[in-house]
Design a protein around this motif. Structure first.
Motif, short mmCIF file in Angstrom:
data_model
loop_
_atom_site.label_atom_id
_atom_site.label_comp_id
_atom_site.label_asym_id
_atom_site.label_seq_id
_atom_site.Cartn_x
_atom_site.Cartn_y
_atom_site.Cartn_z
N ASP A 174 20.96 35.10 95.52
CA ASP A 174 20.87 36.24 96.38
C ASP A 174 19.39 36.97 95.99
O ASP A 174 19.04 37.16 95.11
CB ASP A 174 22.04 37.27 95.61
N GLY A 234 24.39 37.18 86.52
CA GLY A 234 22.66 37.12 86.62
C GLY A 234 22.21 37.18 85.37
O GLY A 234 22.97 37.37 84.38
N ALA A 235 21.09 37.11 85.22
CA ALA A 235 20.06 37.27 83.87
C ALA A 235 18.93 37.89 84.20
O ALA A 235 18.28 37.80 85.38
CB ALA A 235 20.04 35.88 83.46
N GLY A 241 18.84 40.22 94.33
CA GLY A 241 19.11 40.20 93.03
C GLY A 241 18.28 39.49 92.30
O GLY A 241 18.15 39.31 91.20
N THR A 252 14.60 38.88 87.36
CA THR A 252 15.75 38.88 87.39
C THR A 252 16.47 37.77 88.45
O THR A 252 15.64 37.39 89.38
CB THR A 252 16.52 40.28 87.94
N VAL A 253 17.62 37.21 88.09
CA VAL A 253 18.21 36.09 88.73
C VAL A 253 19.73 36.46 89.02
O VAL A 253 20.28 36.52 87.93
CB VAL A 253 17.48 34.76 88.17
N TYR A 254 19.90 36.15 89.97
CA TYR A 254 21.37 36.29 90.47
C TYR A 254 21.77 35.21 91.55
O TYR A 254 21.22 35.42 92.69
CB TYR A 254 21.98 37.89 90.79
N THR A 274 14.50 38.45 91.41
CA THR A 274 12.98 39.26 91.75
C THR A 274 12.11 38.90 90.45
O THR A 274 12.54 38.56 89.65
CB THR A 274 13.11 40.63 91.84
#
Lengths: 489, 55
Positions: A451, A414-415, A454, A434-436, A456
């Motif tokens: 996801d 993620g990042a 994860g 956040t990105v996953y 948001t």
């Protein structure tokens, strides 16, 4: 004793070198080759670019840190790789050219047992006429890519603010300076800092602020857009980003390939093929990135640069470079070990590795000009790759394995991105995202490709505080101060 | 009646097609007590993200 050479001392290279040094003990050698004398926490350059921080707050000298850590530091740029050595000696080596004052211009051959390429990007200002020459910023625009650029940007901003105070309306243009740029996030954060600063200075009503981007929609961010879990909806980053601009009364130009920069004016080609112009008094345009131009040779001197590197100058790793059309792209195309397929003791991390393809949908104008963001791989992903490769190399150097033991695929990580405006603890504002995973995986996450637990996004002071804390803890970590290994990437 | 929290948006402009935050939303973004809660939440979220990302 074996020797690890790390080319580059930015986020990924510094992370790789320091973790390797920490885990290898005295039996092995770690060498860092970087043309820079200072380490720069690049995300905070944005604050330097609006006068919220000084250059000195975002950089520190590398030499004392490496001396304390026991890392052999060469202030030099890597020129070529010779992975098979030479005819009379099979030990692989790189050639370097010193950049420090004492040895400037001197060259040397530096042998290695393992090599990590973390050379980062070449800031390719020269790709757009008028944006600059080669890697040098031109005279018409500013940049926040380096601390020096950001300091210069702030001086230009101050001059504009003075003009506005004297009743002269100013046009601000922030965004990407070419159709193949990445790092939209930096421009995104900078435009909000510009708007926030102008408001604080009481001159916001004298400014017209426009965002110009190669994204086909706001919020693409080079990741094909994101869906956030927000208020009971899977909300598109398009809506999220547009809302931020609309709330602040800022305009945007989408799908733009800036093809010429002149004093006070850019010319750009749109995705519909139309040519248009946009005037400005102040412009911060991100340049496209390219590989730093390393060459590679076999032991008999045959040039194998095309074998080791992709055409854009980034190093080939264990990615699927034959994925074909967009419809065939998969998350598994992305590299996991970051090992070069031709030479198993060579790795590439951060911006230096060649992505298998872009993440956003490829687009071009009717004239055939490609206009799409290239993949972001800075910050958190860069550091994670640096650490994973360091752990693999350490295991290989210690003889625990002959293959990489750790992975860092952007399709499995993620990042977090915090875009913050303002410097005051209670007057600032920020967007925390956040990105996953970074690469959408529609097989694993049907629907949005990610996801939603994860992935948001939210706005508010809390994100602003997070940004402040990140600034301090990452500089603490990079200086190898007590407990640095406990701070995550 | 116009909302005091939303400035004029030109119909059919690009800005017309998105959501605009109103007073309650803006208040919560700067409400220190609520933001302390969100600060904790963001940190937990980022920690989980980091743990899931290391292999």
């Amino acid at each position: 004793m074996a020797r690890l050479v790390v080319m580059g001392g930015g986020v990924s290279g510094h992370t790789a070198a320091t973790f390797a040094r920490d885990m290898l003990g005295e039996d092995h050698e770690v060498v860092v080759v970087t043309p820079n004398s200072q380490w720069n926490w690049i995300p905070s350059n944005i604050w330097v670019g609006v006068g919220g921080m000084t250059k000195e707050e975002v950089v520190f000298p590398l030499a004392p840190v490496y001396e304390k850590a026991g890392i052999d530091y060469r202030q030099a740029k890597a020129v070529s790789i010779h992975p098979e050595g030479k005819e009379d000696a099979e030990t692989p080596y790189i050639t370097i050219e010193y950049t420090d004052e004492a040895k400037s211009g001197e060259t040397e051959e530096l042998t290695y047992d393992y090599l990590i390429n973390a050379t980062g990007p070449k800031l390719n200002f020269g790709a757009t006429p008028g944006l600059g020459e080669g890697t040098n910023l031109g005279e018409h625009t500013v940049s926040v890519c380096t601390a020096d650029h950001a300091e210069h940007a702030n001086h230009e901003l101050e001059a504009c603010i003075e003009k506005m105070r004297n009743g002269e309306r100013q046009a601000f243009l922030i965004g990407t300076g070419h159709g193949m740029c990445t790092c939209q996030g930096a421009a995104f954060e900078y435009i909000f800092n510009i708007e926030h600063t102008l408001k604080e200075q009481g001159v916001r009503d004298m400014a017209d602020i426009t965002f110009i981007t190669n994204e086909s929609f706001l919020g693409d961010f080079g990741m094909g857009g994101i869906h956030f879990k927000m208020g009971g909806f899977a909300t598109s980053s398009k809506v999220f980003a547009e809302s931020l601009y609309a709330e602040r009364g800022m305009d945007w130009i989408l799908g733009a390939h800036v093809n010429k920069v002149e004093a006070g004016k850019v010319t750009y080609e749109s995705l519909d093929g139309e040519m248009d112009e946009q005037e400005f008094d102040f412009a911060m345009l991100i340049p496209p990135f390219a590989g730093v131009g390393l060459k590679a040779f076999t032991k008999d001197g045959t040039d194998i640069t095309d074998t080791i590197f992709a055409p854009n100058g980034f190093m080939k790793v264990d990615a699927n470079y034959n994925a074909g059309a967009y419809e065939n792209w998969k998350a598994s195309d992305w590299p996991r070990t970051l090992q070069n397929p031709s030479y198993k003791n060579v790795f590439a991390v951060g911006i230096a590795f060649a992505p298998p393809h872009i993440i956003s949908k490829p687009m071009s104008s009717p004239n055939g000009t490609p206009i799409n963001p290239t993949p972001p791989r800075t910050g958190m992903p860069s550091a994670m790759m640096g650490k994973a490769v360091a752990l693999s190399v350490v295991d290989m150097m210690k003889g625990k394995s002959t293959e990489p033991t750790h992975t860092a695929s952007m399709s499995e990580m993620g990042a977090a991105c915090v875009a913050s405006a303002g410097k005051g603890l209670f007057s600032g504002t920020a967007a925390a995202m956040t990105v996953y995973p970074i690469i959408p995986d529609f097989e694993k996450y049907p629907g949005t490709g990610r996801d939603l637990n994860g992935t948001t996004g939210e706005l508010g002071l809390a994100a602003h505080w997070v940004k402040h804390i990140l600034h301090h803890i990452f500089i603490w970590k990079a200086k190898l101060k007590p407990g640095w290994t406990l701070i995550p990437e | 009646m116009a909302s005091k929290h939303v400035n004029h948006i030109e119909p059919y402009s690009p800005q017309f097609g998105t959501m605009i935050p109103m007073g309650g939303q803006k208040f919560m973004r700067t409400c220190v007590l609520w933001q302390i809660v969100r600060f904790v939440a963001i940190n937990i979220r980022m920690t989980i993200l980091i743990l899931k990302s290391h292999h």
